[in-house]
Motif scaffolding. Structure first.
Motif, PDB file in Angstrom:
ATOM      1  N   HIS A  78      22.624 -16.263-100.253  1.00 46.57           N
ATOM      2  CA  HIS A  78      23.537 -15.751 -99.210  1.00 46.57           C
ATOM      3  C   HIS A  78      22.902 -15.887 -97.829  1.00 46.57           C
ATOM      4  O   HIS A  78      22.317 -14.945 -97.294  1.00 46.57           O
ATOM      5  CB  HIS A  78      23.891 -14.289 -99.506  1.00 46.57           C
ATOM      6  CG  HIS A  78      25.098 -13.822 -98.742  1.00 46.57           C
ATOM      7  ND1 HIS A  78      25.982 -12.889 -99.251  1.00 46.57           N
ATOM      8  CD2 HIS A  78      25.578 -14.159 -97.521  1.00 46.57           C
ATOM      9  CE1 HIS A  78      26.941 -12.672 -98.358  1.00 46.57           C
ATOM     10  NE2 HIS A  78      26.706 -13.424 -97.304  1.00 46.57           N
ATOM     11  N   HIS A 117      23.652 -17.536 -93.865  1.00 45.26           N
ATOM     12  CA  HIS A 117      24.540 -18.179 -92.894  1.00 45.26           C
ATOM     13  C   HIS A 117      23.667 -18.976 -91.928  1.00 45.26           C
ATOM     14  O   HIS A 117      22.994 -18.405 -91.078  1.00 45.26           O
ATOM     15  CB  HIS A 117      25.329 -17.132 -92.097  1.00 45.26           C
ATOM     16  CG  HIS A 117      26.280 -16.329 -92.930  1.00 45.26           C
ATOM     17  ND1 HIS A 117      27.607 -16.658 -93.073  1.00 45.26           N
ATOM     18  CD2 HIS A 117      26.099 -15.213 -93.688  1.00 45.26           C
ATOM     19  CE1 HIS A 117      28.205 -15.777 -93.863  1.00 45.26           C
ATOM     20  NE2 HIS A 117      27.316 -14.881 -94.249  1.00 45.26           N
ATOM     21  N   LYS A 175      33.582 -19.122-101.466  1.00 47.55           N
ATOM     22  CA  LYS A 175      33.628 -17.807-100.860  1.00 47.55           C
ATOM     23  C   LYS A 175      35.005 -17.538-100.290  1.00 47.55           C
ATOM     24  O   LYS A 175      35.630 -18.423 -99.693  1.00 47.55           O
ATOM     25  CB  LYS A 175      32.610 -17.711 -99.725  1.00 47.55           C
ATOM     26  CG  LYS A 175      32.629 -16.327 -99.069  1.00 47.55           C
ATOM     27  CD  LYS A 175      31.601 -16.190 -97.973  1.00 47.55           C
ATOM     28  CE  LYS A 175      31.417 -14.699 -97.645  1.00 47.55           C
ATOM     29  NZ  LYS A 175      30.429 -14.490 -96.578  1.00 47.55           N
ATOM     30  N   HIS A 187      27.346  -8.842-101.313  1.00 49.92           N
ATOM     31  CA  HIS A 187      26.792  -7.727-100.524  1.00 49.92           C
ATOM     32  C   HIS A 187      27.439  -6.380-100.793  1.00 49.92           C
ATOM     33  O   HIS A 187      28.011  -5.761 -99.901  1.00 49.92           O
ATOM     34  CB  HIS A 187      26.813  -8.041 -99.024  1.00 49.92           C
ATOM     35  CG  HIS A 187      28.095  -8.624 -98.489  1.00 49.92           C
ATOM     36  ND1 HIS A 187      29.322  -8.088 -98.770  1.00 49.92           N
ATOM     37  CD2 HIS A 187      28.311  -9.683 -97.687  1.00 49.92           C
ATOM     38  CE1 HIS A 187      30.241  -8.802 -98.167  1.00 49.92           C
ATOM     39  NE2 HIS A 187      29.660  -9.776 -97.505  1.00 49.92           N
TER      40      HIS A 187
HETATM   41 ZN   LIG Z   1      27.549 -13.089 -95.422  1.00 50.16          ZN
END
Ligand SMILES: [Zn+2]
Length: 426
Positions: free
Chosen positions: A58, A60, A145, A230
């Motif tokens: 995970h 970005h 996602k 998360h």
């Molecule tokens: Zn994220």
């Protein structure tokens, strides 16, 4: 052999023991006794633990398009320094978002030649790209996602209930994984003001529970694979127990608490939010019980300018890629967990989630991604390789120091030898 790494604490799948790890052509060939005689070009006996390289599913990276937030060179350098040898990049915040094969290729081209560790990619599921999902799957993304509430960027809108159902139906045809930002947009409100309590009240645990219910029932209806990203609300754990839906949480939910967030400290802002201390204790119990499968960073940095203003308007995202291992280990150790637990949550667990069969474990046939880690050494968080230094862990005193990192048998030295990974095709 090209390389032999010996240690009194080699973290194998069944736990730590003294051993020697033998590497040839970038792969682990065998694991033998620490004192075994092996003919090798390089032979090192370490006085610290040897872990499998961590897998952070995970992250970005934001390149291309928002490279001034974070980029492949800086993110992967930070990862290696933190003992992370594989990252899987999220499909949003970069431009274009990875919602078509064409956009994925733009991102792969941007990453090529820059990566210090191995990098895989998630695809995105948004309204209108149903026909792009199977082509993206075939192009090698590790899954898809989606959001069930606004993502924070206009080019990556959320799915509604009918959209989620259609995506599950589509992905089930190829048994692809859907990973979900699980907050129900209908249960969120606009913060009443700029303070942390007002921000927290606007994103209640009920929003996570409602979204998780929708994911569990959709996955069941279509016999589809789903994962909760998360997780912050521990009150959702009983819903997940006993289902096939997997879940992750993040270092910040495990180590920070709403009561202790300083006024105006928007480096602590993320969505879902960091909740109270009692919630945090219950997340640790969820990890111990195995209801939460992995711990990954959700590294989502931005320039300091985007973090200005109150909790109602600042960018939501915590920067932590380089620090996940010592942050989690410091708290885990304090709570009586073993380093082997942390390895399971941060290496083999995320590797299993993404189907990365050659990653996250020290075993014959696996990639020789290895980390020399001193579990008892302490340090104070100072210089970080992230593009921007802003992090809630600035100045923290942490336990566990990464001494050296190897990627496919080669010590990481800043050269961009990372590979761009595609989903394993069985
Ligand atoms: Zn994220």
């Amino acid at each position: 052999m090209d390389l032999v790494l010996r240690s009194g604490e080699v973290h194998l799948l069944d736990g730590p023991r003294p051993a020697a790890v033998c590497v040839r052509d970038g792969r682990i060939v065998e694991v033998v006794d620490r004192s075994a005689t092996v003919d090798a070009r390089q032979d090192l006996d370490l006085d610290v633990a040897l872990l499998p390289g961590l897998v952070d599913t995970h992250v970005h990276v934001n390149e291309p398009g928002r490279t001034h937030w974070e980029g492949f060179a800086s993110a992967t350098t930070a990862a290696a320094a933190g003992g992370v040898t594989t990252i899987v990049d999220m499909p949003l915040n970069s431009l274009p978002p990875s919602v078509t094969v064409e956009a994925l290729e733009v991102k792969r081209a941007a990453a090529a030649g820059q990566c210090v560790v191995d990098v895989g990619f998630w695809g995105g599921a948004i309204p209108g790209n149903l026909g792009d999902l199977v082509p993206l799957h075939e192009a090698g993304v590790f899954g898809f996602k989606c959001f069930l509430s606004p993502s924070g960027v206009p080019e990556f809108p959320p799915l509604d209930a009918a959209g989620l159902d259609a995506v599950f139906a589509e992905l089930s045809t190829v048994d692809a994984l859907l990973i979900v930002h699980a907050e129900d947009g209908a249960a969120l409100t606009d913060p009443a003001g700029p303070t942390y309590p007002e921000f927290l009240a606007a994103r209640p645990e009920a929003a996570e529970r409602a979204a998780i219910d929708a994911v569990i029932s959709g996955a069941r209806r279509h016999s589809a694979r789903a994962h909760i990203l998360h997780l912050s609300a521990a009150s959702a754990l009983p819903r997940l127990a006993g289902t096939r839906v997997t879940a992750e949480t993040c270092p910040h939910y495990l180590t920070l608490a709403a009561e202790k967030i300083p006024d105006g400290a928007t480096e602590f802002k993320c969505c879902p939010p960091i909740r109270d201390d009692a919630n945090r204790d219950r997340l640790w119990r969820g990890l111990a019980d195995g209801v939460i499968d992995c711990v990954v960073s959700d590294h989502s940095p931005s320039p300091p300018s985007a973090k200005q203003g109150g909790f109602d308007t600042a960018w939501g995202g915590v920067s932590s890629l380089q620090l996940g291992l010592p942050v989690v280990w410091t708290e885990a150790r304090h709570r009586g967990h073993a380093l082997a637990d942390v390895v399971r949550w941060m290496a083999s667990g995320p590797a299993a989630l993404a189907g990365l069969t050659a990653k996250g474990r020290i075993a014959p046939g696996a990639d020789a991604d290895l980390v020399a880690f001193a579990p008892d050494e302490e340090f104070t968080v100072g210089h970080l390789h992230h593009r921007h230094p802003l992090t809630p862990y600035a100045g923290a005193r942490l336990r566990g120091v990464v001494h050296r990192t190897w990627l496919r048998g080669r010590e990481v030295d800043g050269e961009p030898t990372g590979k761009l990974l595609r989903r394993d095709v069985p």
